[in-house]
Write an enzyme that holds these catalytic residues in place. Structure first.
Site, PDB file in Angstrom:
ATOM      1  N   HIS A  71      49.545  -5.839  43.569  1.00 39.66           N
ATOM      2  CA  HIS A  71      48.720  -7.053  43.732  1.00 39.66           C
ATOM      3  C   HIS A  71      48.314  -7.588  42.359  1.00 39.66           C
ATOM      4  O   HIS A  71      48.374  -8.784  42.090  1.00 39.66           O
ATOM      5  CB  HIS A  71      47.481  -6.709  44.569  1.00 39.66           C
ATOM      6  N   ASN A  72      47.912  -6.677  41.487  1.00 38.51           N
ATOM      7  CA  ASN A  72      47.473  -7.127  40.160  1.00 38.51           C
ATOM      8  C   ASN A  72      48.631  -7.654  39.325  1.00 38.51           C
ATOM      9  O   ASN A  72      48.462  -8.601  38.552  1.00 38.51           O
ATOM     10  CB  ASN A  72      46.750  -5.995  39.432  1.00 38.51           C
ATOM     11  N   LYS A 129      47.427  -2.053  45.415  1.00 41.97           N
ATOM     12  CA  LYS A 129      46.495  -2.803  44.557  1.00 41.97           C
ATOM     13  C   LYS A 129      47.124  -3.066  43.186  1.00 41.97           C
ATOM     14  O   LYS A 129      46.964  -4.143  42.598  1.00 41.97           O
ATOM     15  CB  LYS A 129      45.177  -2.029  44.418  1.00 41.97           C
ATOM     16  N   LEU A 179      27.433   2.417  39.901  1.00 46.60           N
ATOM     17  CA  LEU A 179      26.725   1.162  40.163  1.00 46.60           C
ATOM     18  C   LEU A 179      27.007   0.159  39.049  1.00 46.60           C
ATOM     19  O   LEU A 179      26.099  -0.443  38.485  1.00 46.60           O
ATOM     20  CB  LEU A 179      25.221   1.421  40.286  1.00 46.60           C
ATOM     21  N   GLY A 180      28.285   0.023  38.725  1.00 47.92           N
ATOM     22  CA  GLY A 180      28.662  -1.024  37.773  1.00 47.92           C
ATOM     23  C   GLY A 180      28.624  -2.365  38.490  1.00 47.92           C
ATOM     24  O   GLY A 180      28.035  -2.496  39.566  1.00 47.92           O
ATOM     25  N   GLU A 188      49.002 -11.016  40.461  1.00 52.16           N
ATOM     26  CA  GLU A 188      47.865 -11.774  39.907  1.00 52.16           C
ATOM     27  C   GLU A 188      48.168 -12.211  38.454  1.00 52.16           C
ATOM     28  O   GLU A 188      47.912 -13.359  38.075  1.00 52.16           O
ATOM     29  CB  GLU A 188      46.644 -10.846  39.971  1.00 52.16           C
ATOM     30  N   TYR A 189      48.743 -11.298  37.670  1.00 56.27           N
ATOM     31  CA  TYR A 189      49.081 -11.634  36.276  1.00 56.27           C
ATOM     32  C   TYR A 189      50.050 -12.825  36.259  1.00 56.27           C
ATOM     33  O   TYR A 189      49.893 -13.766  35.488  1.00 56.27           O
ATOM     34  CB  TYR A 189      49.796 -10.462  35.582  1.00 56.27           C
ATOM     35  N   SER A 233      39.976  -5.544  46.055  1.00 54.53           N
ATOM     36  CA  SER A 233      40.214  -6.825  45.388  1.00 54.53           C
ATOM     37  C   SER A 233      39.189  -7.858  45.835  1.00 54.53           C
ATOM     38  O   SER A 233      38.488  -7.673  46.823  1.00 54.53           O
ATOM     39  CB  SER A 233      41.629  -7.325  45.702  1.00 54.53           C
ATOM     40  N   GLY A 234      39.141  -8.941  45.069  1.00 56.93           N
ATOM     41  CA  GLY A 234      38.244 -10.045  45.431  1.00 56.93           C
ATOM     42  C   GLY A 234      37.168 -10.295  44.395  1.00 56.93           C
ATOM     43  O   GLY A 234      36.308 -11.154  44.578  1.00 56.93           O
TER      44      GLY A 234
HETATM   45  O1  6PG Z   1      41.765  -7.985  42.594  1.00 57.85           O
HETATM   46  C1  6PG Z   1      40.782  -8.088  41.890  1.00 57.85           C
HETATM   47  O2  6PG Z   1      39.634  -8.259  42.302  1.00 57.85           O
HETATM   48  C2  6PG Z   1      40.982  -7.980  40.408  1.00 57.85           C
HETATM   49  O3  6PG Z   1      42.314  -7.714  40.146  1.00 57.85           O
HETATM   50  C3  6PG Z   1      40.108  -6.899  39.821  1.00 57.85           C
HETATM   51  O4  6PG Z   1      40.515  -5.654  40.332  1.00 57.85           O
HETATM   52  C4  6PG Z   1      40.009  -6.875  38.319  1.00 57.85           C
HETATM   53  O5  6PG Z   1      39.354  -8.002  37.901  1.00 57.85           O
HETATM   54  C5  6PG Z   1      41.332  -6.706  37.657  1.00 57.85           C
HETATM   55  O6  6PG Z   1      41.675  -5.356  37.792  1.00 57.85           O
HETATM   56  C6  6PG Z   1      41.399  -7.085  36.222  1.00 57.85           C
HETATM   57  O7  6PG Z   1      42.646  -6.700  35.788  1.00 57.85           O
HETATM   58  P1  6PG Z   1      43.070  -6.871  34.308  1.00 57.85           P
HETATM   59  O8  6PG Z   1      41.942  -6.324  33.481  1.00 57.85           O
HETATM   60  O9  6PG Z   1      44.304  -6.040  34.158  1.00 57.85           O
HETATM   61  O10 6PG Z   1      43.282  -8.332  34.102  1.00 57.85           O
END
Ligand code: 6PG
Length: 300
Positions: free
Chosen positions: A174-175, A171, A8-9, A178-179, A121-122
């Site tokens: 995806h990250n 996922k 429950l984080g 995102e980076y 994600s989200g």
């Molecule tokens: O898709 C998402 O909702 C985010 O990616 C989420 O999963 C999280 O905020 C990241 O994992 C942070 O990733 P970092 O700590 O590597 O920036």
């Protein structure tokens, strides 16, 4: 559906709230008593141990783990598996490494337990009001769980990615993306900031958020961050990481795939820990906006 939810984080609590909104019956367990009380306060049923949770669910149980990646997932599974029966479904919805998920699916299979690795994600808003989920593992389990997953996601925001590990692999990549996207946004604002013009970053972000090619959630979030402080002076440009960008790069290297943007974004994060740069502040602010991740405060 009756579900046992472990962890429950920030993410887990929001997901439980979303499930309750949709009328699901949720049993919860967390190491923190105050988190359990909070979940009970919104209608979940708190149990005092994992074995109690298992005993209060009927076989063909559904158990959803939302615990930090790494050892906590193994510890939770070690405690759970001996109590489970063949046909039960165990989900890891956290940011686990896909290799661990492949191994864990095998461990679960020894007990006849169907394991799903689901990349979620989200950010916090998604967890509360509709996330995006990438599932790997048993297709049979995925199909059984689809009504539950549908209620946790935005329309069209979930799917079956393939064999065990595929959910967390999708996922992870995806990250990596995102980076790269966040890094490009950060660099764009750095160039604006260093130019001869007196740009109002918030105004630029607002305009770019409407109708431009680079509009989207990240641009809206950067706009939100600039609304708080146009210079982001409340944070330092030190950017943490969960390891997912590194894993993405490792996968690219293994397959000899060229991924220079993701590599550069990752290395920039490493460098950010030894100097201070405006682009890094933008990325650190974005992580805070969508994930509630902490940031280092600026030293005065
Ligand atoms: O898709 C998402 O909702 C985010 O990616 C989420 O999963 C999280 O905020 C990241 O994992 C942070 O990733 P970092 O700590 O590597 O920036």
């Amino acid at each position: 559906m009756k579900t046992g939810f472990i962890g429950l984080g920030k993410m887990g609590m929001n997901m439980v709230a979303g499930l309750l909104d949709h009328g699901h019956e949720v049993l919860v367990y967390d190491l923190s008593q105050s988190n359990m009380e909070e979940a009970a306060g919104i209608g979940a049923r708190a149990v005092d141990s994992l074995s109690t949770m298992v005993s209060q669910l009927e076989p063909r149980r559904i158990l959803w783990m939302m615990v930090p990646a790494g050892k906590p997932v193994d510890t939770t599974m070690d405690a759970l598996l001996p109590h489970l029966s063949a046909g039960d479904i165990l989900v890891d919805g956290g940011n686990s490494n896909y290799r661990d998920s492949v191994r864990r699916a095998r461990d679960a299979a020894r007990y006849g337990v169907l394991f799903l690795d689901i990349g979620t994600s989200g950010g916090l808003e998604g967890a509360r009001h509709g996330a995006c989920m990438m599932a790997g593992g048993s297709r049979e389990a995925y199909e059984q769980l689809e009504p539950l997953i549908r209620d946790m996601c935005v329309d069209g925001g979930y799917g079956y990615m393939g064999a065990s590990g595929a959910g967390h692999f999708a996922k992870m990549v995806h990250n990596g993306v995102e980076y790269g996207m966040m890094q490009a946004i950060g660099e764009g604002f750095d160039i604006l900031d260093s130019s001869q013009f007196e740009f109002d970053h918030r105004e630029v972000a607002r305009v770019w958020s409407n109708g431009s090619v680079i509009r989207g959630w990240l641009m809206e979030l950067v706009c939100r961050a600039f609304e708080k402080d146009g210079r982001l002076d409340y944070l330092s440009g030190e950017i943490a990481d969960s390891g997912e960008g590194k894993w993405t790069l490792e996968a690219a290297l293994e397959e000899e795939v060229s991924a220079p943007v993701i590599a550069a974004a990752l290395f920039r994060r490493y460098r950010s820990r030894s100097d201070d740069n405006f682009s890094d502040k933008v990325v650190a602010a974005l992580r805070h906006e969508f994930g509630g991740h902490g940031f280092s405060s600026k030293e005065v």
